[in-house]
Design an enzyme around this catalytic site. Structure first.
Site, PDB file in Angstrom:
ATOM      1  N   CYS A 136      -7.190 -34.444 -16.085  1.00  0.00           N
ATOM      2  CA  CYS A 136      -7.248 -33.417 -15.035  1.00  0.00           C
ATOM      3  C   CYS A 136      -6.155 -32.379 -15.253  1.00  0.00           C
ATOM      4  O   CYS A 136      -4.986 -32.623 -14.931  1.00  0.00           O
ATOM      5  CB  CYS A 136      -7.122 -34.067 -13.653  1.00  0.00           C
ATOM      6  SG  CYS A 136      -7.182 -32.874 -12.296  1.00  0.00           S
ATOM      7  N   CYS A 139      -4.510 -31.150 -12.058  1.00  0.00           N
ATOM      8  CA  CYS A 139      -3.597 -32.148 -11.482  1.00  0.00           C
ATOM      9  C   CYS A 139      -2.272 -32.202 -12.235  1.00  0.00           C
ATOM     10  O   CYS A 139      -1.200 -32.278 -11.620  1.00  0.00           O
ATOM     11  CB  CYS A 139      -4.237 -33.540 -11.526  1.00  0.00           C
ATOM     12  SG  CYS A 139      -5.870 -33.667 -10.787  1.00  0.00           S
ATOM     13  N   ASP A 140      -2.339 -32.188 -13.558  1.00  0.00           N
ATOM     14  CA  ASP A 140      -1.160 -32.508 -14.369  1.00  0.00           C
ATOM     15  C   ASP A 140      -0.665 -31.381 -15.262  1.00  0.00           C
ATOM     16  O   ASP A 140       0.350 -31.545 -15.945  1.00  0.00           O
ATOM     17  CB  ASP A 140      -1.473 -33.733 -15.243  1.00  0.00           C
ATOM     18  CG  ASP A 140      -1.825 -34.956 -14.411  1.00  0.00           C
ATOM     19  OD1 ASP A 140      -1.235 -35.108 -13.330  1.00  0.00           O
ATOM     20  OD2 ASP A 140      -2.700 -35.734 -14.832  1.00  0.00           O
TER      21      ASP A 140
END
Length: 320
Positions: A136, A139-140
């Site tokens: 992701c 997300c990261d």
């Protein structure tokens, strides 16, 4: 074995399921939440979470899900550890069968079973998952600011992840097993025009390499699928973008689904084709797939279920 009945059953214990449970319990629906095989969902395998609102410092995914679980229980949700293996939505009340033989029925059902990222299934990939290996970018990606990263895949997901990461990382290398992308042409054009993105064709990840203390990715070994040669590339992170699989198999043939198995819902709603059945979170969301959007959809599902149950009760009383 006795059949357990609940006015509302929630399947799944990720952000969508727990949020639905919190709202439903506060509405006095006395929801029963069945947690499934992975209580807490994908966040239980996520380390630092920086994009969930309300926390100034990074938090741990498992901690966040445990807090959600406790909040759901505190307001009156009953949580059952079971894995549903059969579902009958053709008759009312809806009927669910657990893998241990337990049976459940309900008047309304919220499906919040989530989705799982597809992985390369390499032992080295699993070792560094959450420590340089991610599925992701939104997300990261923040953790790789001004660093070099690699993206694996050739569809829309991979190209979109690469374009997103190009705004953060110093360099992005996309690796694809074929000599052309499957992604939409407009996305490909954007990728090829971006000077920070390079592409390696006809190659597959052979091994993820890095340090043990602290755990972190330093290199990715790629195998040339034409020559068989293996080459090593220095990167700080690897993003696997080969798609997601929603946990919707239980409802195949019972609910309409989009390509890939995502449950179809009415636009702007969590309502499915069956009155009283709602789908929230990543099992229905093939666009955003974020914890915060899943939580929002869980809220919507609970509110919609509450209204539907109230209307149904009013009609029943009027008929009597």
């Amino acid at each position: 074995m006795a059949v357990r009945h609940a006015k509302l059953i929630i399947l799944g214990s990720g952000p969508a399921g727990y949020t639905a449970a919190i709202y439903a319990a506060r509405a006095n629906l006395q929801p029963l939440l069945i947690s499934g095989l992975q209580p807490g969902g994908q966040l239980t395998i996520t380390t630092d979470v920086e994009n969930y609102p309300g926390f100034a410092a990074p938090i741990q995914g498992p901690w966040l899900m445990e807090e959600m679980r406790q909040q759901a229980e505190h307001v009156g949700t009953e949580i059952v550890s079971d894995h549903i293996v059969r579902a009958d939505l053709a008759h009312r009340p809806f009927r669910l069968e657990g893998d241990g033989g337990e049976s459940y029925t309900c008047d309304a059902l919220i499906i919040a079973t989530g989705a799982q990222a597809k992985w390369l299934e390499l032992p080295s990939e699993q070792r560094f998952r959450g420590f340089g290996v991610s599925a992701c970018a939104t997300c990261d990606g923040f953790f790789f600011r001004n660093k070099e990263v690699m993206v694996v895949g050739g569809g829309n997901t991979a190209v979109e992840e690469a374009l997103y990461l190009a705004n953060i990382a110093a360099k992005v290398t996309v690796v694809h097993r074929r000599d052309h992308f499957r992604a939409e042409k407009i996305l490909q054009d954007r990728l090829f025009r971006n000077p920070k993105i390079a592409v390696i064709w006809n190659a597959a990840v052979d091994e993820v390499r890095g340090t043990e203390a602290p755990l972190g990715v330093t290199h990715v070994a790629l195998r040339d699928l034409l020559s068989g040669d293996v080459s090593e590339h220095a990167v700080d992170g690897l993003f696997v973008a080969i798609g997601h699989k929603p946990a919707s198999d239980l409802f195949e043939g019972q609910l309409p689904m989009k390509r890939g198995g995502y449950i179809v819902t009415v636009p702007g709603s969590t309502t499915t084709s069956i009155p009283g059945v709602y789908a929230a979170g990543d099992v229905a969301d093939d666009v955003y797939r974020q914890a915060v959007t899943a939580a929002g959809l869980g809220c919507m599902a609970a509110l919609e279920a509450e209204r539907w149950l109230a209307t149904r009760e009013e009609l029943r009383e009027a008929a009597e």
